[in-house]
Design an enzyme around this catalytic site. Structure first.
Site, PDB file in Angstrom:
ATOM      1  CG  HIS A  19      -1.839  -1.127   1.341  1.00 13.85           C
ATOM      2  ND1 HIS A  19      -3.120  -1.063   0.820  1.00 13.85           N
ATOM      3  CD2 HIS A  19      -1.716  -2.362   1.885  1.00 13.85           C
ATOM      4  CE1 HIS A  19      -3.738  -2.219   1.060  1.00 13.85           C
ATOM      5  NE2 HIS A  19      -2.911  -3.020   1.702  1.00 13.85           N
ATOM      6  CG  ASN A  44      -0.592   7.331   1.386  1.00 15.85           C
ATOM      7  OD1 ASN A  44       0.280   8.176   1.299  1.00 15.85           O
ATOM      8  ND2 ASN A  44      -1.682   7.359   0.629  1.00 15.85           N
ATOM      9  CG  HIS A  76      -4.900   8.533   4.673  1.00 15.89           C
ATOM     10  ND1 HIS A  76      -5.810   7.540   4.904  1.00 15.89           N
ATOM     11  CD2 HIS A  76      -3.953   7.978   3.871  1.00 15.89           C
ATOM     12  CE1 HIS A  76      -5.428   6.431   4.277  1.00 15.89           C
ATOM     13  NE2 HIS A  76      -4.309   6.676   3.647  1.00 15.89           N
ATOM     14  CD  GLU A  98      -6.644  -7.356   6.408  1.00 18.47           C
ATOM     15  OE1 GLU A  98      -5.630  -6.978   6.993  1.00 18.47           O
ATOM     16  OE2 GLU A  98      -7.364  -6.594   5.745  1.00 18.47           O
TER      17      GLU A  98
HETATM   18  C1  6MZ Z   1      -6.646  -3.614   4.887  1.00 15.94           C
HETATM   19  C2  6MZ Z   1      -5.124  -1.954   4.437  1.00 15.94           C
HETATM   20  C3  6MZ Z   1      -4.125  -2.648   5.159  1.00 15.94           C
HETATM   21  O1  6MZ Z   1      -4.320   3.444  -0.067  1.00 15.94           O
HETATM   22  O2  6MZ Z   1      -3.652   5.417   1.306  1.00 15.94           O
HETATM   23  N1  6MZ Z   1      -4.574  -0.817   3.985  1.00 15.94           N
HETATM   24  N2  6MZ Z   1      -6.366  -2.438   4.303  1.00 15.94           N
HETATM   25  N3  6MZ Z   1      -5.759  -4.319   5.603  1.00 15.94           N
HETATM   26  C4  6MZ Z   1      -4.493  -3.882   5.778  1.00 15.94           C
HETATM   27  N4  6MZ Z   1      -3.627  -4.619   6.536  1.00 15.94           N
HETATM   28  C5  6MZ Z   1      -3.022  -4.128   7.722  1.00 15.94           C
HETATM   29  N5  6MZ Z   1      -2.996  -1.934   5.085  1.00 15.94           N
HETATM   30  C6  6MZ Z   1      -3.283  -0.824   4.364  1.00 15.94           C
HETATM   31  O3  6MZ Z   1      -2.575   3.162   1.686  1.00 15.94           O
HETATM   32  C7  6MZ Z   1      -3.091   3.036   3.003  1.00 15.94           C
HETATM   33  C8  6MZ Z   1      -4.464   2.388   2.964  1.00 15.94           C
HETATM   34  O4  6MZ Z   1      -4.366   1.023   2.533  1.00 15.94           O
HETATM   35  C9  6MZ Z   1      -5.316   0.209   3.201  1.00 15.94           C
HETATM   36  C10 6MZ Z   1      -6.093   1.125   4.136  1.00 15.94           C
HETATM   37  O5  6MZ Z   1      -7.268   1.551   3.502  1.00 15.94           O
HETATM   38  C11 6MZ Z   1      -5.126   2.288   4.334  1.00 15.94           C
HETATM   39  O6  6MZ Z   1      -5.785   3.483   4.690  1.00 15.94           O
HETATM   40  P1  6MZ Z   1      -3.191   4.154   0.589  1.00 15.94           P
HETATM   41  O7  6MZ Z   1      -2.048   4.433  -0.334  1.00 15.94           O
END
Ligand code: 6MZ
Length: 363
Positions: free
Chosen positions: A15, A17, A65, A227
């Protein structure tokens, strides 16, 4: 660690961020603290906490964010994340991110994504291949092959593909908007859709029309699945037959059977699962069973910044926790080439790269 760092690697679950550098996060937070937008000391405590429950992790994402709601910051974070992965020899990277809007800084979901693309283009430490090629036609084509030699010096190359994430907090309309945005940007390296966000929030079926549409239009789909314990949702997600799923932690026997017979590849994120207490310890992690059954798997970081890890560290962890040697780990990452969201030309090039790397494996 060096043997894992030097090994070519494939990262399929990162991901954007969540992969932010700690130093960047602290610097940005300090800046906002000085402007009075946030209380820096409160922020600092959350950032520097080591163990976080899944709920606390999502609280941290909300904080991240707050500091990443500016085009320049998004561009910087994207560039740094790609350069960090490239520095540890990730040769193929799928980055996923949730397009965001923020009227106060004139950010639309479209301009958010443009800022991400600026970051991809700003990478200077390696060559970046981010545009999908024309189907099967291209083998090495017009961009330099991996580790191309130019004027006598060798430049590393990384493939970067983008997935747009649908956030489980959003509406069906927002999900459709994300899919349309992905289609609009498909010439610029957006190849698929991810469903993520807090797994305790929302009903996944809300997003089903958008996900079906994405698939009909030729986008790849991967889902965060299992999850938290939710057998009905897990079974329904597996019935959808996404091209990959992430995590697969809270499965019971019927779901394991379904997964194994479907052969859907699983993106495994060891540190993330342990740090969020989704899995109590590595000795009961489902990696071992899936690996022994030869189920398609790929080791990934999830959120290298939030969980203070790297892909090399995940390989090291898997090797020591499950008694795998260098060759087994190498084969695991090489096999992941099969399920990257890229065309056959890219797969062929990666296969060749791994063939060359294999020759040096035992040296
Ligand atoms: C579910 C996750 C995550 O999209 O802002 N994110 N969603 N399970 C996880 N496991 C721990 N880790 C990250 O990156 C951050 C976003 O990715 C998702 C969440 O929506 C988080 O806000 P971006 O680039």
């Amino acid at each position: 660690m060096e043997k894992w760092v030097s090994m070519p690697k494939v990262e399929l679950h990162a991901h954007l961020n969540g992969s932010i550098r700690d130093s960047t996060l602290l610097e940005l937070a300090r800046g906002l603290g000085e402007k009075g937008v946030i209380v820096f000391s409160e922020f600092e405590n959350v950032i520097q906490k080591d163990d976080r429950s899944l709920t606390e992790v999502f609280r941290l994402f909300d904080l991240i964010h707050i500091v990443t709601t500016d085009h320049n910051v998004i561009t910087r974070v994207t560039q740094e994340v790609i350069e960090d992965f490239a520095a540890e020899n990730v040769v193929y990277l799928e980055l996923r991110t949730t397009p965001k809007k923020n009227e106060s800084v004139g950010m639309t979901k479209h301009s958010y994504l443009e800022a991400v693309l600026e970051g991809v283009k700003a990478v200077s430490t390696v060559d970046v291949d981010f545009r999908p090629h024309d189907g099967d036609v291209r083998i090495t084509g017009n961009s330099p092959p991996i580790n191309a030699t130019c004027n006598g010096s060798t430049r590393k190359k990384i493939y970067v593909r983008l997935l747009l994430s649908i956030d489980r907090r959003g509406t069906a309309e927002a999900a459709m908007e994300t899919v349309n945005l992905a289609l609009e940007m498909s010439d610029l390296g957006v190849v698929g859709i991810d469903l993520s966000g807090n797994p305790t929030v929302g009903e996944w079926t809300t997003y089903l029309p958008a996900l079906k549409f994405a698939r009909e239009q030729g986008l790849y789909v991967t889902l965060h699945c299992g999850e938290v314990p939710n057998p009905k949702e897990i079974r329904s997600m597996l019935d959808f037959l996404p091209q990959r799923i992430g995590h697969a932690c809270c499965f019971e026997e019927p779901e394991w059977e379904k997964l194994k017979s479907s052969n859907i590849p699983v993106e495994i994120c060891l540190t993330s699962n342990i740090r969020t207490n989704t899995i109590p310890s590595l000795d009961v992690h489902h990696f071992a069973d899936l690996y022994s059954k030869k189920h398609p798997l790929v080791l990934c970081t999830d959120d290298s910044g939030v969980f203070a890890t790297s892909l090399s560290n995940e390989y090291n962890l898997a090797a020591s926790a499950f008694g795998l040697g260098r060759r087994e780990i190498f084969e695991l990452t090489r096999n992941a080439v099969e399920f990257v969201f890229a065309d056959d030309g890219v797969k062929r090039e990666l296969t060749e790269l791994f063939r060359i790397a294999e020759q040096k494996l035992d040296q």
